[in-house]
Design an enzyme around this catalytic site. Sequence first.
Site, mmCIF file in Angstrom:
data_model
loop_
_atom_site.group_PDB
_atom_site.id
_atom_site.type_symbol
_atom_site.label_atom_id
_atom_site.label_comp_id
_atom_site.label_asym_id
_atom_site.label_seq_id
_atom_site.Cartn_x
_atom_site.Cartn_y
_atom_site.Cartn_z
ATOM 1 N N GLU A 163 0.844 -1.208 0.000
ATOM 2 C CA GLU A 163 0.000 0.000 0.000
ATOM 3 C C GLU A 163 0.873 1.249 0.000
ATOM 4 O OE1 GLU A 163 -2.670 1.583 -0.260
ATOM 5 O OE2 GLU A 163 -4.348 0.785 0.887
ATOM 6 N N ASP A 164 0.312 2.357 -0.453
ATOM 7 C CA ASP A 164 1.036 3.622 -0.352
ATOM 8 C C ASP A 164 0.900 4.209 1.056
ATOM 9 O OD1 ASP A 164 -1.701 4.111 -0.675
ATOM 10 O OD2 ASP A 164 -1.445 5.777 -2.088
ATOM 11 N N ASP A 184 -4.468 5.023 6.075
ATOM 12 C CA ASP A 184 -5.091 6.213 6.652
ATOM 13 C C ASP A 184 -6.120 5.735 7.684
ATOM 14 O OD1 ASP A 184 -5.658 9.026 6.725
ATOM 15 O OD2 ASP A 184 -7.370 8.704 5.423
ATOM 16 N N PHE A 206 -1.939 15.744 4.822
ATOM 17 C CA PHE A 206 -2.243 15.175 3.510
ATOM 18 C C PHE A 206 -0.952 15.227 2.703
ATOM 19 C CE2 PHE A 206 -3.644 14.643 -0.775
ATOM 20 C CZ PHE A 206 -4.616 13.662 -0.639
ATOM 21 N N ARG A 265 2.118 12.804 -8.502
ATOM 22 C CA ARG A 265 2.651 11.455 -8.258
ATOM 23 C C ARG A 265 4.137 11.373 -8.608
ATOM 24 N NH1 ARG A 265 -1.795 8.105 -7.300
ATOM 25 N NH2 ARG A 265 -3.662 8.585 -8.481
#
Length: 172
Positions: A94-95, A98, A147, A160
């Site tokens: 996963e990046d 959250d 964020f 990105r």
Amino acid sequence: MSYPVLFSKEVIQKRVKELGEQISKDFHGEELVVIGVLKGSFIYCADLIRELNLPVHLEFMSVSSYEGTESTGNLRVNLDINVDVAGKNVLLVEDIVDTGLTISSLVESFKKKNPKTLKVSSLLYKPARLEHKVEIDYLAFEIEDHFVIGYGLDFNGRFRELPYVGIYNGEV
Ligand code: 5GP
């Protein structure tokens, strides 16, 4: 245009190398099915597999998770893997974790496929936001409630390509 840097290219590279060494040690001599969760993890995934000293089978998945009646929510699979993972070592990549909804839903769905082992790696983790308990076996960095963008992570499809992880502060 630049954004406050949280993790530079060099810092990320060093940490990804460490994780690669750890994973290679843990799975020594075995094949690993690495499943990158699109789109955000594509750069992390690409760097991580190049630090693995193992036979790797790479797959990508695209999913959307949404709150449902079950605590882990529901999972809509937009792009599925092309391999039977029963009896295999699986690493979900996963990046960012959250609320944990996406990865916990994915873990539940992969458990049903009877892999030999099932592990999770994430580039980032925001503990302040967690709602769905999830074990991250290989975590690169814990962060505060910002964020973040760059190194694969986007804001509305942008940023990105940034080589670092930065804090999105609203400037475009
Ligand atoms: P979760 O299901 O854990 O709440 O959310 C995971 C997904 O939300 C991540 O895979 C990512 O796409 C998105 N996300 C959560 N926080 C951030 C953030 O700080 N920056 C970016 N770019 N995406 C985020």
